[in-house]
Design a protein around this motif. Structure first.
Motif, mmCIF file in Angstrom:
data_model
loop_
_atom_site.group_PDB
_atom_site.id
_atom_site.type_symbol
_atom_site.label_atom_id
_atom_site.label_comp_id
_atom_site.label_asym_id
_atom_site.label_seq_id
_atom_site.Cartn_x
_atom_site.Cartn_y
_atom_site.Cartn_z
ATOM 1 N N THR A 40 1.093 -1.281 0.111
ATOM 2 C CA THR A 40 0.053 -0.123 0.003
ATOM 3 C C THR A 40 0.790 1.461 0.062
ATOM 4 O O THR A 40 2.005 1.048 0.309
ATOM 5 C CB THR A 40 -0.917 -0.046 1.162
ATOM 6 O OG1 THR A 40 -1.843 0.936 1.140
ATOM 7 C CG2 THR A 40 -0.195 0.402 2.428
ATOM 8 N N GLY A 42 2.214 4.314 1.827
ATOM 9 C CA GLY A 42 2.333 5.044 3.217
ATOM 10 C C GLY A 42 3.849 4.824 3.633
ATOM 11 O O GLY A 42 4.630 4.311 2.922
ATOM 12 N N HIS A 66 -4.675 11.507 16.901
ATOM 13 C CA HIS A 66 -5.755 10.876 16.034
ATOM 14 C C HIS A 66 -5.511 9.428 16.266
ATOM 15 O O HIS A 66 -4.316 8.545 16.488
ATOM 16 C CB HIS A 66 -5.164 10.910 14.511
ATOM 17 C CG HIS A 66 -5.208 12.552 14.035
ATOM 18 N ND1 HIS A 66 -4.055 13.037 13.855
ATOM 19 C CD2 HIS A 66 -6.279 13.560 14.128
ATOM 20 C CE1 HIS A 66 -4.258 14.380 13.502
ATOM 21 N NE2 HIS A 66 -5.613 14.593 13.796
ATOM 22 N N ALA A 68 -7.045 5.697 14.589
ATOM 23 C CA ALA A 68 -7.856 4.929 13.390
ATOM 24 C C ALA A 68 -8.287 3.497 14.085
ATOM 25 O O ALA A 68 -7.718 2.902 14.820
ATOM 26 C CB ALA A 68 -6.676 4.834 12.211
ATOM 27 N N LEU A 73 -12.304 5.259 10.302
ATOM 28 C CA LEU A 73 -11.346 4.482 9.304
ATOM 29 C C LEU A 73 -10.137 5.507 8.890
ATOM 30 O O LEU A 73 -9.169 4.995 8.771
ATOM 31 C CB LEU A 73 -12.093 4.044 8.252
ATOM 32 C CG LEU A 73 -13.318 3.000 8.510
ATOM 33 C CD1 LEU A 73 -14.328 2.594 7.385
ATOM 34 C CD2 LEU A 73 -12.876 1.837 9.356
ATOM 35 N N GLN A 74 -10.591 6.805 8.760
ATOM 36 C CA GLN A 74 -9.572 7.784 8.348
ATOM 37 C C GLN A 74 -9.331 8.769 9.503
ATOM 38 O O GLN A 74 -10.384 9.257 9.808
ATOM 39 C CB GLN A 74 -9.963 8.701 7.179
ATOM 40 C CG GLN A 74 -10.169 7.738 5.994
ATOM 41 C CD GLN A 74 -8.928 7.126 5.343
ATOM 42 O OE1 GLN A 74 -7.996 7.643 5.533
ATOM 43 N NE2 GLN A 74 -8.952 5.717 5.010
ATOM 44 N N SER A 75 -8.315 8.935 10.171
ATOM 45 C CA SER A 75 -7.915 9.924 11.176
ATOM 46 C C SER A 75 -6.627 10.714 10.915
ATOM 47 O O SER A 75 -5.753 9.816 11.237
ATOM 48 C CB SER A 75 -8.077 9.256 12.408
ATOM 49 O OG SER A 75 -7.959 10.124 13.603
ATOM 50 N N LEU A 78 -3.734 8.643 9.498
ATOM 51 C CA LEU A 78 -4.012 7.358 9.808
ATOM 52 C C LEU A 78 -4.862 6.698 8.971
ATOM 53 O O LEU A 78 -6.077 7.367 8.923
ATOM 54 C CB LEU A 78 -4.343 6.927 11.422
ATOM 55 C CG LEU A 78 -3.094 7.176 12.322
ATOM 56 C CD1 LEU A 78 -3.546 7.125 13.662
ATOM 57 C CD2 LEU A 78 -1.949 6.768 11.989
ATOM 58 N N SER A 79 -4.907 5.462 8.442
ATOM 59 C CA SER A 79 -6.077 4.970 7.500
ATOM 60 C C SER A 79 -6.299 3.323 8.114
ATOM 61 O O SER A 79 -5.310 2.562 7.811
ATOM 62 C CB SER A 79 -5.754 4.918 6.170
ATOM 63 O OG SER A 79 -6.657 4.502 5.460
ATOM 64 N N GLU A 81 -7.214 0.434 6.942
ATOM 65 C CA GLU A 81 -7.675 -0.177 5.442
ATOM 66 C C GLU A 81 -8.372 -1.307 5.365
ATOM 67 O O GLU A 81 -9.154 -1.646 4.395
ATOM 68 C CB GLU A 81 -6.400 -0.270 4.536
ATOM 69 C CG GLU A 81 -5.707 1.005 4.343
ATOM 70 C CD GLU A 81 -4.973 1.185 3.460
ATOM 71 O OE1 GLU A 81 -4.392 0.200 2.600
ATOM 72 O OE2 GLU A 81 -4.584 2.368 3.011
ATOM 73 N N THR A 100 -3.620 -1.133 9.639
ATOM 74 C CA THR A 100 -3.587 0.361 9.153
ATOM 75 C C THR A 100 -2.238 0.828 8.986
ATOM 76 O O THR A 100 -1.221 0.352 9.057
ATOM 77 C CB THR A 100 -3.655 0.896 11.052
ATOM 78 O OG1 THR A 100 -5.003 0.337 11.827
ATOM 79 C CG2 THR A 100 -3.631 2.356 11.127
ATOM 80 N N ARG A 103 0.056 7.291 6.693
ATOM 81 C CA ARG A 103 0.396 7.860 5.227
ATOM 82 C C ARG A 103 1.555 8.847 5.285
ATOM 83 O O ARG A 103 2.518 8.637 4.413
ATOM 84 C CB ARG A 103 -1.017 8.489 4.812
ATOM 85 C CG ARG A 103 -1.910 7.602 4.643
ATOM 86 C CD ARG A 103 -2.290 7.259 3.111
ATOM 87 N NE ARG A 103 -3.386 6.474 3.155
ATOM 88 C CZ ARG A 103 -3.408 5.218 2.510
ATOM 89 N NH1 ARG A 103 -2.233 4.842 2.297
ATOM 90 N NH2 ARG A 103 -4.421 4.241 2.384
#
Length: 184
Positions: A40, A42, A66, A68, A73-75, A78-79, A81, A100, A103
């Motif tokens: 992915t 990131g 933040h 996740a 799911l997105q913070s 952070l994602s 996935e 997670t 990014r």
């Protein structure tokens, strides 16, 4: 003028067809129930795996507070996935696989926690930290432990990144992300 209109129309059609193909690929990948990989975009990734029929969840917190998790799911950067519920979102026989991605790395402390959200059996869990920067993924840290009761939250590990986004170190000091989220 006709050639210009034709050229613009051709570009629009090609863009549309590319979008359709990408959507079809996404639908096929989602329907295939394949185990997620850490391939992915990131800087870093945290993975959770467990061979259980129970619902085990991953929570990752960054230095900017933040988090996740399945409720966000997105913070920040952070994602989450892949959030898996055995027998609901994916086949129960596959166990649990969550991912997670961080990014953009920021200097400071990150925390990875897990929770036995719903279940009754002791669940063996493996949580790993991956460095995704560069040409090859590198496993930085891996921890295996057991969750024994529903609602139990454990800190898998904390890790720190330096001012250049490099891994500096880790520790196992406990921290309740659920308490911070107001879920306890």
């Amino acid at each position: 003028m006709r050639r210009l209109r034709y050229g613009v129309a051709l570009v629009v059609v090609v863009d549309f067809l590319v979008a359709v193909v990408q959507m079809q690929q996404a639908v096929i990948e989602r329907a295939s129930f394949t185990r997620p990989s850490v391939t992915t975009y990131g800087q870093y990734a945290v993975t959770l795996t467990s061979k259980t029929d129970d619902d085990v969840d991953l929570y990752v917190r960054d230095p900017h507070d933040h988090v996740a998790w399945f409720g966000a799911l997105q913070s920040g950067a952070l994602s989450l996935e892949h959030d898996m519920i055995p027998g609901t979102t994916d086949p129960a026989r596959d166990g649990v696989h969550e991912l997670t991605v961080i990014r953009e790395s920021a200097a400071g402390e990150y925390i990875a926690n897990v929770e036995l959200y719903n279940g009754m059996a002791a669940a063996p869990v493996t949580v790993q930290l991956w460095d995704l920067r560069g040409l090859r993924k590198r496993l930085l840290f891996s921890r295996r432990f057991r969750l024994v009761r529903q609602g139990e939250e454990l800190t898998a590990f904390r890790w720190r990144l330096g001012s250049r986004g490099n891994y500096v170190g880790h520790d196992l000091l406990p921290f309740s992300i659920l308490k911070e989220l107001g879920r306890v």
